[in-house]
Design a protein around this motif. Structure first.
Motif, PDB file in Angstrom:
ATOM      1  N   TRP A 104       0.861  -1.183   0.000  1.00 39.48           N
ATOM      2  CA  TRP A 104       0.000   0.000   0.000  1.00 39.48           C
ATOM      3  C   TRP A 104       0.899   1.235   0.000  1.00 39.48           C
ATOM      4  CZ3 TRP A 104      -0.311  -4.199   3.170  1.00 39.48           C
ATOM      5  CH2 TRP A 104      -1.440  -5.019   3.028  1.00 39.48           C
ATOM      6  N   TYR A 143      -2.866  -0.700   8.375  1.00 35.09           N
ATOM      7  CA  TYR A 143      -3.181   0.220   7.268  1.00 35.09           C
ATOM      8  C   TYR A 143      -4.423  -0.190   6.461  1.00 35.09           C
ATOM      9  CZ  TYR A 143      -2.746   3.541   3.551  1.00 35.09           C
ATOM     10  OH  TYR A 143      -3.024   4.542   2.671  1.00 35.09           O
ATOM     11  N   PRO A 144      -4.454  -1.412   5.889  1.00 37.08           N
ATOM     12  CA  PRO A 144      -5.646  -1.734   5.088  1.00 37.08           C
ATOM     13  C   PRO A 144      -6.924  -1.778   5.922  1.00 37.08           C
ATOM     14  CG  PRO A 144      -4.244  -3.663   5.368  1.00 37.08           C
ATOM     15  CD  PRO A 144      -3.502  -2.504   5.914  1.00 37.08           C
ATOM     16  N   THR A 145      -6.798  -2.099   7.201  1.00 36.67           N
ATOM     17  CA  THR A 145      -7.996  -2.124   8.048  1.00 36.67           C
ATOM     18  C   THR A 145      -8.506  -0.704   8.257  1.00 36.67           C
ATOM     19  OG1 THR A 145      -7.063  -4.048   9.169  1.00 36.67           O
ATOM     20  CG2 THR A 145      -8.956  -2.990  10.207  1.00 36.67           C
ATOM     21  N   CYS A 147      -8.097   1.794   6.403  1.00 29.61           N
ATOM     22  CA  CYS A 147      -8.610   2.332   5.132  1.00 29.61           C
ATOM     23  C   CYS A 147     -10.046   1.891   4.858  1.00 29.61           C
ATOM     24  CB  CYS A 147      -7.710   1.929   3.969  1.00 29.61           C
ATOM     25  SG  CYS A 147      -6.189   2.914   3.880  1.00 29.61           S
ATOM     26  N   ARG A 148     -10.509   0.871   5.551  1.00 35.59           N
ATOM     27  CA  ARG A 148     -11.920   0.496   5.411  1.00 35.59           C
ATOM     28  C   ARG A 148     -12.828   1.524   6.072  1.00 35.59           C
ATOM     29  NH1 ARG A 148     -13.183  -4.816   4.182  1.00 35.59           N
ATOM     30  NH2 ARG A 148     -11.359  -6.120   3.757  1.00 35.59           N
ATOM     31  N   ALA A 152      -7.703   6.966   2.286  1.00 33.21           N
ATOM     32  CA  ALA A 152      -6.281   6.642   2.436  1.00 33.21           C
ATOM     33  C   ALA A 152      -5.442   7.850   2.833  1.00 33.21           C
ATOM     34  CB  ALA A 152      -5.760   6.035   1.143  1.00 33.21           C
TER      35      ALA A 152
ATOM     36  N   GLU B  34      -1.012   0.125  -8.397  1.00 31.00           N
ATOM     37  CA  GLU B  34      -0.811  -0.055  -6.952  1.00 31.00           C
ATOM     38  C   GLU B  34      -1.011   1.262  -6.215  1.00 31.00           C
ATOM     39  OE1 GLU B  34       3.222  -1.518  -6.621  1.00 31.00           O
ATOM     40  OE2 GLU B  34       2.441  -3.464  -6.012  1.00 31.00           O
ATOM     41  N   ARG B  38      -6.843   3.467  -6.354  1.00 38.91           N
ATOM     42  CA  ARG B  38      -7.214   2.367  -5.467  1.00 38.91           C
ATOM     43  C   ARG B  38      -8.459   2.741  -4.679  1.00 38.91           C
ATOM     44  NH1 ARG B  38      -2.168  -0.827  -2.935  1.00 38.91           N
ATOM     45  NH2 ARG B  38      -3.857  -2.266  -2.489  1.00 38.91           N
TER      46      ARG B  38
END
Lengths: 287, 217
Positions: A104, A143-145, A147-148, A152, B34, B38
């Motif tokens: 990411w 990070y990806p959690t 972003c939910r 971002a 990437e 996104r």
């Protein structure tokens, strides 16, 4: 936005203590799966070690803090690096999960308070740093959690370098050392968090419901597609006829959704489209 | 920040662009996807400070335009060397097209030109109209991209093909350094100044665009 507070996710109590002190956070008294702190300007969760814990704690904090979307999220942790100085603060411009190969790239749209670096999330603490990245253990879970629950641009990760090849220490760093490392950078962390908070307010204003939207959907039954159409029509109405009250028919109770939408479309079609008022010079030319 | 696909780190155009931004942090990535567009990105927040992404376009260099677009009665095609625009016109469809406001510049112009040449030769003399500037402004970043400087001499070799460079920019220095080519059309968007001032944010004043459009080398 009712609560612009920053959401902090840390792994260790020692990382939490200086942040809690700076932001005047108090432990949340009720029993929780994770230790949570709360104050006017921030929430904080102590996740424990590893990316699975970081992911779980992030989701947990999101719900414990009220489940509001679009808030700023910051992970603050420690890490090792082959070249960086002990105690240096770094901001992630890339978070790479070694186990999965996923990556990411946190978009940075405000000034960073420190240099940026790529972060490599590893499964276990390491002391050999093959590549010049920050080796840490939580960011790829955080990070990806986060972003939910946000955009971002509002989600970022800091690391303070706690180990490098010159450091004469093996084994995990002591709690007082970790606490001191984080405490050195509270000004930078706080100012960056404040910047993210302002961004969050800006984003919230952009995403706000147009005038009249909530009243209308409360009175009539709108399906999901109809809600989207209603939102767009009311946004156009707000732009083309700002401040004008909604027509009574459109706001009347029990009016079917399609009638409301049709009424708004007709009304919009009759509004004059004026992108800008003509200047006196333009009027002179016309006459 | 300057993101660069690893595959093109040493592409000549990449190196030329990097030399213009020596202080920019370079962040390698595997593919521009990437970084760009996104999920959970905010176009408007990124518009505050867009980054540039240098990438290699892999396919679909030239596309047929939908019916009704382009020059009437002719075969119309379009190509985009870049995604996103440095300007911020309120009415532009680009405002909602991508989740990201970062600029993606495809540095492999040679592959675009190869496919354009294939289309021209395959048309066997049938006039073709190419347009540039669908996903970006054709000239706004010309000092960096040198896009027109590459494309104009190319089209000079194929007088049966017309290329239209659509723009609101005043960046015409590279055009003035070239001989005029009859089949290259530079098309400026001109709106009433009051309208431009109200809704065409970050664009050059209409009067400056108009003066540039009548510049001579």
């Amino acid at each position: 936005m009712s609560d612009p507070a920053i959401r902090f996710v840390v792994a260790l109590e020692a990382e939490a203590r200086p942040i809690a002190e700076r932001f005047r956070l108090e432990p949340v008294g009720e029993s929780h799966a994770f230790r949570i702190f709360r104050g006017e300007a921030a929430w904080l969760v102590v996740a424990g070690f590893g990316k699975a814990a970081a992911a779980a704690a992030t989701a947990y904090l999101h719900l414990a803090a009220g489940g509001e979307l679009g808030r700023p999220w910051l992970h603050v942790g420690i890490g090792g690096h082959s070249r960086r100085t002990l105690g240096e603060l770094l901001l992630a411009h890339k978070v790479d999960d070694r186990a999965s190969g996923l990556a990411w790239y946190p978009p940075l749209v405000i000034d960073a308070p420190c240099p940026t670096a790529p972060f490599l999330t590893v499964e276990r603490r390491e002391e050999e740093y093959e590549v010049p990245w920050v080796y840490e253990t939580e960011a790829a879970g955080f990070y990806p959690t986060a972003c939910r629950f946000s955009t971002a641009e509002l989600v970022h990760a800091f690391a303070v370098i706690s180990d490098n090849p010159e450091a004469n220490v093996s084994g995990p760093p002591s709690a007082p050392f970790v606490e001191e490392l984080v405490a050195r950078h509270l000004d930078a962390i706080e100012s960056f968090g404040r910047g993210l908070g302002e961004l969050a307010l800006e984003a919230a204003a952009l995403a706000a419901d147009p005038p009249g939207y909530r009243e209308i959907v409360a009175r009539s039954l709108f399906g999901l597609t109809e809600q989207r159409r209603l939102r767009r029509l009311l946004q156009r109405l707000a732009v083309l006829a700002p401040g004008e009250p909604l027509p009574p028919a459109a706001g009347g109770s029990a009016a079917p959704a399609r009638d409301v939408l049709r009424h708004l479309e007709v009304r919009l079609s009759r509004l004059p489209l004026e992108l800008a008022p003509p200047t006196e010079a333009a009027i002179d030319v016309v006459h | 920040m300057l993101y660069i696909e690893e595959e093109i780190l040493n592409h000549p155009r990449t190196l030329a662009i990097r030399s213009r931004f020596p202080d920019d942090e370079v962040i390698p990535c595997a593919r521009y996807g990437e970084v760009f567009n996104r999920r959970a990105q905010s176009f408007r927040l990124q518009k505050r400070r867009p980054s540039m992404i240098l990438a290699r376009k892999q396919r679909n260099f030239v596309v047929e335009t939908p019916p009704g677009y382009g020059f009437e009665g002719a075969r119309n095609l379009s190509f985009s060397h870049m995604l996103n625009c440095i300007y911020d016109c309120r009415y532009c469809f680009l405002q909602g097209m991508f989740r990201s406001a970062n600029y993606v510049l495809f540095v492999n112009y040679e592959d675009f030109l190869w496919e354009i040449e294939e289309k021209i030769r395959g048309a066997r003399g049938e006039p073709l109209y190419f347009s540039s500037g669908y996903d970006c402004d054709s000239l706004a970043l010309e000092p960096v991209t040198r896009f027109a400087a590459t494309v104009v001499p190319f089209f000079a070799r194929f007088p049966q093909a017309v290329v239209e460079l659509r723009t609101k920019s005043t960046q015409i220095k590279s055009l003035l350094e070239l001989d005029a080519v009859a089949n290259v059309v530079v098309a400026w968007s001109l709106t009433p100044p009051e309208v431009a001032g109200a809704v065409e944010r970050l664009t050059p004043a209409v009067d400056r665009r108009r003066r540039r459009s009548s510049s001579r080398p």
